[in-house]
Structures are given as structure tokens and as C-alpha cells.
Design a protein around this motif. Sequence first.
Motif, PDB file in Angstrom:
ATOM      1  N   LEU A 254       0.851  -1.184   0.000  1.00 56.94           N
ATOM      2  CA  LEU A 254       0.000   0.000   0.000  1.00 56.94           C
ATOM      3  C   LEU A 254       0.884   1.229   0.000  1.00 56.94           C
ATOM      4  CD1 LEU A 254      -2.394  -1.229   2.808  1.00 56.94           C
ATOM      5  CD2 LEU A 254      -3.265  -0.420   0.604  1.00 56.94           C
ATOM      6  N   GLY A 255       0.518   2.239  -0.791  1.00 57.39           N
ATOM      7  CA  GLY A 255       1.166   3.523  -0.641  1.00 57.39           C
ATOM      8  C   GLY A 255       1.021   3.996   0.791  1.00 57.39           C
ATOM      9  N   ASP A 256       1.980   4.763   1.294  1.00 55.70           N
ATOM     10  CA  ASP A 256       2.029   5.022   2.735  1.00 55.70           C
ATOM     11  C   ASP A 256       0.748   5.610   3.299  1.00 55.70           C
ATOM     12  OD1 ASP A 256       2.415   7.521   1.548  1.00 55.70           O
ATOM     13  OD2 ASP A 256       4.393   7.848   2.429  1.00 55.70           O
ATOM     14  N   GLN A 257       0.094   6.499   2.566  1.00 50.28           N
ATOM     15  CA  GLN A 257      -1.113   7.115   3.127  1.00 50.28           C
ATOM     16  C   GLN A 257      -2.304   6.159   3.118  1.00 50.28           C
ATOM     17  OE1 GLN A 257      -0.377   9.669   4.761  1.00 50.28           O
ATOM     18  NE2 GLN A 257       1.653   9.613   3.824  1.00 50.28           N
ATOM     19  N   GLN A 258      -2.394   5.343   2.077  1.00 52.85           N
ATOM     20  CA  GLN A 258      -3.432   4.316   2.073  1.00 52.85           C
ATOM     21  C   GLN A 258      -3.151   3.266   3.138  1.00 52.85           C
ATOM     22  OE1 GLN A 258      -2.036   5.649  -0.697  1.00 52.85           O
ATOM     23  NE2 GLN A 258      -3.491   5.696  -2.392  1.00 52.85           N
ATOM     24  N   ALA A 259      -1.868   2.993   3.400  1.00 52.79           N
ATOM     25  CA  ALA A 259      -1.515   2.051   4.459  1.00 52.79           C
ATOM     26  C   ALA A 259      -1.955   2.581   5.817  1.00 52.79           C
ATOM     27  CB  ALA A 259      -0.003   1.794   4.454  1.00 52.79           C
ATOM     28  N   ALA A 260      -1.792   3.879   6.034  1.00 52.21           N
ATOM     29  CA  ALA A 260      -2.246   4.474   7.294  1.00 52.21           C
ATOM     30  C   ALA A 260      -3.762   4.414   7.409  1.00 52.21           C
ATOM     31  CB  ALA A 260      -1.756   5.917   7.399  1.00 52.21           C
ATOM     32  N   LEU A 261      -4.470   4.615   6.303  1.00 52.70           N
ATOM     33  CA  LEU A 261      -5.930   4.480   6.306  1.00 52.70           C
ATOM     34  C   LEU A 261      -6.310   3.060   6.735  1.00 52.70           C
ATOM     35  CD1 LEU A 261      -8.479   6.229   5.310  1.00 52.70           C
ATOM     36  CD2 LEU A 261      -8.378   4.798   3.261  1.00 52.70           C
ATOM     37  N   PHE A 262      -5.602   2.072   6.190  1.00 52.33           N
ATOM     38  CA  PHE A 262      -5.856   0.670   6.514  1.00 52.33           C
ATOM     39  C   PHE A 262      -5.458   0.376   7.963  1.00 52.33           C
ATOM     40  CE2 PHE A 262      -5.739  -3.944   5.656  1.00 52.33           C
ATOM     41  CZ  PHE A 262      -6.775  -4.072   4.747  1.00 52.33           C
ATOM     42  N   GLY A 263      -4.316   0.903   8.386  1.00 51.32           N
ATOM     43  CA  GLY A 263      -3.851   0.675   9.750  1.00 51.32           C
ATOM     44  C   GLY A 263      -4.717   1.335  10.801  1.00 51.32           C
ATOM     45  N   GLN A 264      -5.369   2.435  10.434  1.00 50.88           N
ATOM     46  CA  GLN A 264      -6.304   3.101  11.336  1.00 50.88           C
ATOM     47  C   GLN A 264      -7.692   2.458  11.283  1.00 50.88           C
ATOM     48  OE1 GLN A 264      -5.752   5.300  13.641  1.00 50.88           O
ATOM     49  NE2 GLN A 264      -4.709   7.147  12.952  1.00 50.88           N
ATOM     50  N   THR A 265      -7.795   1.345  10.568  1.00 51.70           N
ATOM     51  CA  THR A 265      -9.043   0.577  10.395  1.00 51.70           C
ATOM     52  C   THR A 265     -10.178   1.438   9.854  1.00 51.70           C
ATOM     53  OG1 THR A 265      -9.846   0.797  12.689  1.00 51.70           O
ATOM     54  CG2 THR A 265      -8.346  -1.029  12.229  1.00 51.70           C
ATOM     55  N   CYS A 266      -9.844   2.308   8.903  1.00 50.67           N
ATOM     56  CA  CYS A 266     -10.866   3.133   8.248  1.00 50.67           C
ATOM     57  C   CYS A 266     -11.432   2.348   7.068  1.00 50.67           C
ATOM     58  CB  CYS A 266     -10.263   4.461   7.788  1.00 50.67           C
ATOM     59  SG  CYS A 266      -9.712   5.534   9.129  1.00 50.67           S
ATOM     60  N   PHE A 267     -12.174   1.297   7.387  1.00 55.17           N
ATOM     61  CA  PHE A 267     -12.654   0.365   6.373  1.00 55.17           C
ATOM     62  C   PHE A 267     -14.018   0.740   5.813  1.00 55.17           C
ATOM     63  CE2 PHE A 267     -10.148  -2.666   9.208  1.00 55.17           C
ATOM     64  CZ  PHE A 267      -8.996  -2.581   8.430  1.00 55.17           C
ATOM     65  N   ASP A 268     -14.676   1.729   6.418  1.00 54.19           N
ATOM     66  CA  ASP A 268     -16.040   2.067   6.016  1.00 54.19           C
ATOM     67  C   ASP A 268     -16.105   3.473   5.421  1.00 54.19           C
ATOM     68  OD1 ASP A 268     -16.999  -0.386   7.066  1.00 54.19           O
ATOM     69  OD2 ASP A 268     -17.008   0.497   9.082  1.00 54.19           O
ATOM     70  N   ALA A 269     -17.045   3.679   4.527  1.00 55.18           N
ATOM     71  CA  ALA A 269     -17.238   4.995   3.920  1.00 55.18           C
ATOM     72  C   ALA A 269     -17.476   6.043   5.010  1.00 55.18           C
ATOM     73  CB  ALA A 269     -18.405   4.960   2.952  1.00 55.18           C
ATOM     74  N   GLY A 270     -16.775   7.154   4.921  1.00 50.30           N
ATOM     75  CA  GLY A 270     -16.885   8.233   5.903  1.00 50.30           C
ATOM     76  C   GLY A 270     -15.776   8.237   6.933  1.00 50.30           C
ATOM     77  N   ASP A 271     -15.064   7.111   7.094  1.00 52.08           N
ATOM     78  CA  ASP A 271     -13.926   7.075   8.020  1.00 52.08           C
ATOM     79  C   ASP A 271     -12.794   7.933   7.464  1.00 52.08           C
ATOM     80  OD1 ASP A 271     -15.323   5.303   9.585  1.00 52.08           O
ATOM     81  OD2 ASP A 271     -14.229   3.519   8.935  1.00 52.08           O
ATOM     82  N   ALA A 272     -12.125   8.703   8.337  1.00 50.07           N
ATOM     83  CA  ALA A 272     -11.068   9.612   7.883  1.00 50.07           C
ATOM     84  C   ALA A 272      -9.873   9.574   8.817  1.00 50.07           C
ATOM     85  CB  ALA A 272     -11.598  11.047   7.781  1.00 50.07           C
ATOM     86  N   LYS A 273      -8.698   9.810   8.243  1.00 52.64           N
ATOM     87  CA  LYS A 273      -7.472   9.892   9.035  1.00 52.64           C
ATOM     88  C   LYS A 273      -6.563  10.963   8.438  1.00 52.64           C
ATOM     89  CE  LYS A 273      -4.329   8.591   6.078  1.00 52.64           C
ATOM     90  NZ  LYS A 273      -2.983   9.169   5.859  1.00 52.64           N
ATOM     91  N   ASN A 274      -5.635  11.449   9.263  1.00 49.43           N
ATOM     92  CA  ASN A 274      -4.608  12.375   8.789  1.00 49.43           C
ATOM     93  C   ASN A 274      -3.261  11.893   9.311  1.00 49.43           C
ATOM     94  OD1 ASN A 274      -3.789  14.638   7.322  1.00 49.43           O
ATOM     95  ND2 ASN A 274      -3.698  15.922   9.141  1.00 49.43           N
ATOM     96  N   THR A 275      -2.310  11.742   8.407  1.00 53.48           N
ATOM     97  CA  THR A 275      -0.965  11.294   8.766  1.00 53.48           C
ATOM     98  C   THR A 275      -0.008  12.467   8.679  1.00 53.48           C
ATOM     99  OG1 THR A 275      -1.376   9.048   7.974  1.00 53.48           O
ATOM    100  CG2 THR A 275       0.923   9.741   8.149  1.00 53.48           C
TER     101      THR A 275
END
Length: 512
Positions: A254-275
Motif C-alpha cells: 500500500l502507498g504510505d497514506q493508504q496504508a495508514a488508512l488501513f492501519g487506522q481501520t478506516c474500512f467504512d465509507a466516511g472514516d477519515a485519518k490524517n498522517t
Amino acid sequence: MMSETYVGSIDQGTTGTRFMVFDHGGNVIANAYEKHEQIYPEPGWVEHDPMEIWENTKSVINTALEQEGLDAEQLDAIGVTNQRETTIVWDAETGKPVHNALVWQDRRTTDRVEEIQEMGKVEDIREKTGLECDAYFSATKTEWILDNADPIKLQRSRPQDVRERAEQGELLMGTIDTWVIYNLTGNHITDVSNASRTMLYNIRELEWDDELLDLFNVPKSMVPEVRPSSDDETYGSTDADGFLGAEVPVAGALGDQQAALFGQTCFDAGDAKNTYGTGSFMLMNTGNEAVPSEHGLLTTIGFQRSGEPVQYALEGSIFITGAAIEWLEDMTLIEDAAESESLARSVDSTDGVYVVPAFAGLGAPHWDQRARGTIVGMTRGTRREHVVRATLESIAYQTKDVAEAMVEDADIDLASLRVDGGAVKNNFLCQIQSNIIGTEIVRPVVDETTALGSAYAAGLAVGYWDTVDELRNNWQIDRSFEVDEDANIEVNYDRWKDAVERAEDWAQDGGE
């Protein structure tokens, strides 16, 4: 007989390479890190040595395992995550790069991008790739290497033109994940999230786009095979006779930012993270829909698991945030990153000082390649504490710029924001971020979520974890930061926007 098994993650970032080992609970079992050289041949140019990166990758893997007394055979799988857009071209026969990697921060192709813009191709590129036409992405970087790499450096008895050799299928290209996977397994592979960052991949058709390849003069024979981010078939395995001494499946990327999305368990629509890393990248999962942006954000692929549809995301890419703190160190305004928090707290405000860290132009939502770093509002009474605080506040202001655009595009309120990366250890930054963005900031126990995300992707592929619910159960809050309602933000934010205007369109010729 060894009973405990784990999953490893290679996290190849902009400033260094890390290898981490995780257990079933998502806990860090081993960790090693090495920096690599930042090469600046000319103003606005940034390069890395791909061979140094590969040597460091091998080194951190061996160091992490040795320090904790682990055997490579205890690794059920390895995942890869990487600085995105950074581009390498290498010889298919020798495996040697034909030029240094051009880093995502590199602006040398600004003039070429402006040519493409003048050709009226911007909307077509945005429709197919979800990206802005910008030097940030891999397309013009690949084109530049083919047109400018020195054929003599290829060490051939009869040097040929580099582009000619590419057209004959003798050269390969890829982002850093592809380079690492190639060296680990011998296979030329990338995942959908990294492919979506090249400006050559159609994110709706899920294939390399012939018209874009032709536009940027990139032979199709150069591009890697695209696979799911979590791949049940795996990308291949390490060589039992190689540096690891074991056959370990490489099963996730995974590209690093998508990996962080996955690692933050943002698996559902509307989940958000900032790295918060060298730059900052805010992503919101939009589910199976590629939501177009009308406010300067990117539409990108979030991730894909084997046999499942692609999950898309909206992204706000901020080029310089953590790197601004490094700049404070370079300028000897602070001794280390930790000092920035105490200095910022030592003054009540910036005393009217604003720092716009546009050292590599401005990303979302401005997309100004010619913007440059700017400090405004200084007086004779300005001290380093004011500049340090203004630099930290600039990180939060840039995030607010992106958050406002994201709320407009997605038409939802941002109830909370999950954060990760090195800078979130700074409690002052987290609190000021909550105040400025106007929402709760949530910091997890494991803040190296980029590495964790690629480990999760690889582990799911080989059955180390069975379901994403196991991963959700692993996620734990370290601390949350609530909005201080007494903070006077709006006036300051208006002045921030004034400062941004002064930074815009500064570099007029050649990026200088």
C-alpha cells in the motif's frame, strides 16, 4: 520448534526505511530504522539513491530480527508500504537503476506539466486518474528520466539512447514499492493504490491507460503488473538463499497514506485519518464510489482486497508539514523536534507571525507549483519561539484548508479525525489542530499505523488474521483532544489565508 509467528512490514519513507514486526494483537515486536541521503542537485530537485534504499532495507530487516532474537522463518508474511510517486527506472537485465530516484517533492518537471496544461489535457487526466496534473506524480518523472539519464552510466559496451532501450522493453519503471518487491521477489509488481498515484492509471477502468502512456511517452512494457493491495496469490517470496535465508511470502503493498488508512481501520465509507509525516495526507474512505472533487482534492484508490471491489478515497495532499519541523532544526532554531513543543508553549501566540512552508510548492487545495516558503508578520520583537509556534500552527492551518474542502466534496460533517505519524507525539500540535479544525482529534496507541497497515494487508492475505473485525478490535485510543471553545481561531485563519496568497506564484523561472 518455534511456535510464535508474526508479520513484518517494510516502511520505506521519504527520509528513511523502517522494518517493524507485529503480533496478532497489532503490537510492535521488533523495530529498526535507518535514514538515507537526501540529494539536492539543483533548487527544487530532490533525489534518492535506489541502491542505498535497498541496502538499508536489507539492513533494517536483519537488525530488527537480530535485536529481538527472531528467525526469518517466524514471519508468516511481509508487507510493503512506501513513499508514493517517487519514481525509479532500472535495467531489466542487471537490476541497476539508470538514474537516481526522482522524489515526490521534486519539481523539475514543472515546465512540462504546464505544457500539458496548455494542451488542454487537465480535465481528461483528472477524469481518468482522479489526480491534478502536477509534477508531484510519477508520469512526468518517468518521462524526464528517459529523456535525461546518461546512457554511459548503464555500463554497456555500446551505450544506447535510454529511451530507445525503454521502447525495446529493456527498462522497467516503478514507484518504491515496485522497486522493493522486485528486489525481494524478482517480480515486477505494484498494487492498485500505488498505481493510482502515477498519473498513468485509470482508476475507474482499473488498467494502465494507453492514451496517458502515449501522452507522457512511457512505453507500456515498462509499467508493472497491478495487483490487489492484500493479495491472496502473493507477489512472490523471498529467496531462501538470499539475505533473509528463508522463503517468506510478500503478500501486501500500500502507498504510505493508504496504508495508514488501513492501519487506522478506516474500512467504512466516511472514516477519515490524517498522517503527519514529511508531508501530511488526509484521506476519507468513500467506499466503492470514486467521488470527484470540486475543491482541489484528489480522488484516489484507497485499497483492495483479493476478490473484493476497490475502495476509493478522497485525499488532501499537503507537501510540507513534518519537514517544516526538520527545517527548524536545519536553521538551528530548535535542537530537536521535541523542543518545538516547549518553545511553542512558552509564548501565548505567534505575535502576528505566519509561516507558509511551501518549500515544494503548495498541494491541496491550492495546487500551486510555483509557491515558495514564506514568513510574514515579523517585527524587531519577533523571537524564535514565535517562528517555531507559527510553524506548528501552519501544519494545523494547512490541514484545515484540506478538511474544509473534504467536507464540501463529501457533504458530511467531520465528527472526529484519527491521526498518526511522528508529529502527533507533539501534544501542543494535536490540541491546536483540534482547535483550528474544530473537531475531536484521536491518537491511537500504535502511531506507526503506516507500517501496521501494510502488515495487516499482508497478514490478511495469508490468513494470519481472518477478518477485518480482528483488526478493528486491535485499535486502541492513546489520547483524544477536544476543541477549546475559547480559542480565537477565525480571525487567525483569515490571516493565514492572506499569508498563503503572498507565498503563491513566487518561483518564476525553472522553479527557482
